[in-house]
Design a protein around this motif. Structure first.
Motif, mmCIF file in Angstrom:
data_model
loop_
_atom_site.group_PDB
_atom_site.id
_atom_site.type_symbol
_atom_site.label_atom_id
_atom_site.label_comp_id
_atom_site.label_asym_id
_atom_site.label_seq_id
_atom_site.Cartn_x
_atom_site.Cartn_y
_atom_site.Cartn_z
ATOM 1 N N GLN A 1 4.362 10.079 -0.748
ATOM 2 C CA GLN A 1 3.637 8.821 -0.809
ATOM 3 C C GLN A 1 4.663 7.714 -1.050
ATOM 4 O O GLN A 1 5.369 7.728 -2.063
ATOM 5 C CB GLN A 1 2.614 8.852 -1.943
ATOM 6 C CG GLN A 1 1.403 9.737 -1.657
ATOM 7 C CD GLN A 1 0.339 9.026 -0.829
ATOM 8 O OE1 GLN A 1 0.317 7.792 -0.744
ATOM 9 N NE2 GLN A 1 -0.548 9.794 -0.224
ATOM 10 N N GLN B 1 4.094 13.014 -5.952
ATOM 11 C CA GLN B 1 3.509 12.923 -4.612
ATOM 12 C C GLN B 1 4.608 13.062 -3.568
ATOM 13 O O GLN B 1 4.775 12.212 -2.680
ATOM 14 C CB GLN B 1 2.787 11.585 -4.448
ATOM 15 C CG GLN B 1 1.663 11.362 -5.434
ATOM 16 C CD GLN B 1 0.485 12.266 -5.138
ATOM 17 O OE1 GLN B 1 -0.103 12.214 -4.067
ATOM 18 N NE2 GLN B 1 0.144 13.115 -6.099
ATOM 19 N N ASN C 1 0.863 -1.182 0.000
ATOM 20 C CA ASN C 1 0.000 0.000 0.000
ATOM 21 C C ASN C 1 0.893 1.223 0.000
ATOM 22 O O ASN C 1 2.078 1.153 0.326
ATOM 23 C CB ASN C 1 -0.960 -0.007 1.196
ATOM 24 C CG ASN C 1 -0.238 0.232 2.503
ATOM 25 O OD1 ASN C 1 -0.160 1.356 2.996
ATOM 26 N ND2 ASN C 1 0.354 -0.821 3.064
ATOM 27 N N THR C 2 0.299 2.337 -0.410
ATOM 28 C CA THR C 2 1.055 3.579 -0.519
ATOM 29 C C THR C 2 0.403 4.617 0.372
ATOM 30 O O THR C 2 -0.824 4.779 0.352
ATOM 31 C CB THR C 2 1.061 4.044 -1.985
ATOM 32 O OG1 THR C 2 1.670 3.025 -2.770
ATOM 33 C CG2 THR C 2 1.844 5.322 -2.160
ATOM 34 N N SER C 3 1.207 5.300 1.193
ATOM 35 C CA SER C 3 0.651 6.313 2.080
ATOM 36 C C SER C 3 1.715 7.365 2.380
ATOM 37 O O SER C 3 2.894 7.184 2.057
ATOM 38 C CB SER C 3 0.153 5.661 3.369
ATOM 39 O OG SER C 3 -0.582 6.592 4.144
ATOM 40 N N TRP C 4 1.263 8.472 3.012
ATOM 41 C CA TRP C 4 2.175 9.570 3.334
ATOM 42 C C TRP C 4 3.163 9.146 4.400
ATOM 43 O O TRP C 4 2.795 8.497 5.379
ATOM 44 C CB TRP C 4 1.398 10.796 3.819
ATOM 45 C CG TRP C 4 0.587 11.432 2.745
ATOM 46 C CD1 TRP C 4 -0.766 11.405 2.627
ATOM 47 C CD2 TRP C 4 1.081 12.173 1.616
ATOM 48 N NE1 TRP C 4 -1.147 12.085 1.491
ATOM 49 C CE2 TRP C 4 -0.043 12.569 0.858
ATOM 50 C CE3 TRP C 4 2.354 12.532 1.174
ATOM 51 C CZ2 TRP C 4 0.078 13.313 -0.322
ATOM 52 C CZ3 TRP C 4 2.473 13.264 0.008
ATOM 53 C CH2 TRP C 4 1.355 13.648 -0.721
ATOM 54 N N GLU C 5 4.391 9.573 4.201
ATOM 55 C CA GLU C 5 5.454 9.242 5.143
ATOM 56 C C GLU C 5 6.364 10.451 5.279
ATOM 57 O O GLU C 5 6.581 11.201 4.321
ATOM 58 C CB GLU C 5 6.236 8.051 4.575
ATOM 59 C CG GLU C 5 6.807 7.135 5.612
ATOM 60 C CD GLU C 5 7.239 5.805 5.017
ATOM 61 O OE1 GLU C 5 8.454 5.592 4.950
ATOM 62 O OE2 GLU C 5 6.383 4.983 4.624
ATOM 63 N N ARG D 1 7.107 15.429 2.934
ATOM 64 C CA ARG D 1 6.342 14.179 2.982
ATOM 65 C C ARG D 1 6.252 13.634 1.570
ATOM 66 O O ARG D 1 6.266 14.395 0.601
ATOM 67 C CB ARG D 1 4.911 14.405 3.494
ATOM 68 C CG ARG D 1 4.804 14.830 4.950
ATOM 69 C CD ARG D 1 5.128 13.692 5.888
ATOM 70 N NE ARG D 1 5.220 14.168 7.263
ATOM 71 C CZ ARG D 1 4.206 14.174 8.134
ATOM 72 N NH1 ARG D 1 3.027 13.720 7.771
ATOM 73 N NH2 ARG D 1 4.373 14.612 9.349
ATOM 74 N N ARG E 1 4.148 -0.084 8.356
ATOM 75 C CA ARG E 1 4.855 0.988 7.640
ATOM 76 C C ARG E 1 5.961 1.597 8.506
ATOM 77 O O ARG E 1 7.095 1.769 8.063
ATOM 78 C CB ARG E 1 3.834 2.078 7.244
ATOM 79 C CG ARG E 1 4.442 3.368 6.675
ATOM 80 C CD ARG E 1 3.356 4.292 6.139
ATOM 81 N NE ARG E 1 2.637 3.631 5.062
ATOM 82 C CZ ARG E 1 3.081 3.543 3.795
ATOM 83 N NH1 ARG E 1 4.213 4.125 3.440
ATOM 84 N NH2 ARG E 1 2.387 2.889 2.891
#
Ligand code: NI
Length: 180
Positions: free
Chosen positions: A110, A162, A95-99, A108, A139
């Protein structure tokens, strides 16, 4: 209480493969863990790895037991001190998410990560840790363990459209970021 300086991206000490811890339950290891805890708390971090304070050892901490102001939409993660970790994906799912990262302040992106992992390692007393984790917990564990092998999250970014500054991406949230 000992708050250490967090190294920033560009410092070659962040690019090393950290050494395995060989002695557990020692005053030196306890002091390192305390320094990491104090430094992470001061920075409102979700995690911190020993290389980020210039210590070339495989020690990471993450979690807080409470919602983190830097990640207000994410569930709490149990406070974990993990030494000599090994991460294994439990499926191919990503999965891809903000980090973000305390060594990459103000930015930040993705970032793709495995969704379900197993992590193993040891606590500071040398007791084994063996846990399954998913989602944000997985994550954060992957992000922190990457620090032990010279990887910073920008090296994992696939879609650079992103990737940006926190105050531009999330103007309503910049109040939470403090000095970040
Ligand atoms: Ni980081």
């Amino acid at each position: 209480m000992s708050i250490k300086t967090i190294l920033k991206m560009g410092d070659p000490r962040l690019l090393r493969t950290a050494k395995l811890v060989t002695a557990f339950n020692t005053p030196e290891l306890d002091q390192l863990v305390q320094d990491l805890l104090d430094t992470m708390a001061d920075a409102n971090g979700a995690g911190l790895a020993a290389p980020q304070i210039g210590v070339d050892l495989q020690v990471v901490i993450f979690g807080s037991g409470a919602v983190n102001p830097r990640y207000p939409d994410e569930p709490p993660i149990p406070q974990t001190i993990l030494i000599n970790p090994v991460i294994t994906p439990l499926s191919d799912e990503e999965n891809t998410s903000w980090e973000g990262c305390l060594s990459v302040p103000g930015l930040r992106a993705q970032v793709p990560r495995w969704t379900h992992i197993r992590y193993t390692g040891f606590d500071p007393q040398g007791q084994p840790i063996d846990r399954a984790a998913s989602g944000f917990h997985a994550r954060v564990a992957q992000h922190e363990c990457d620090h032990l092998f010279g990887k910073l999250y920008p090296m994992r970014v696939r879609d650079f459209s992103q990737f940006g500054f926190v105050d531009v991406l999330f103007p309503e949230r910049s109040v939470f970021e403090g000095r970040q």
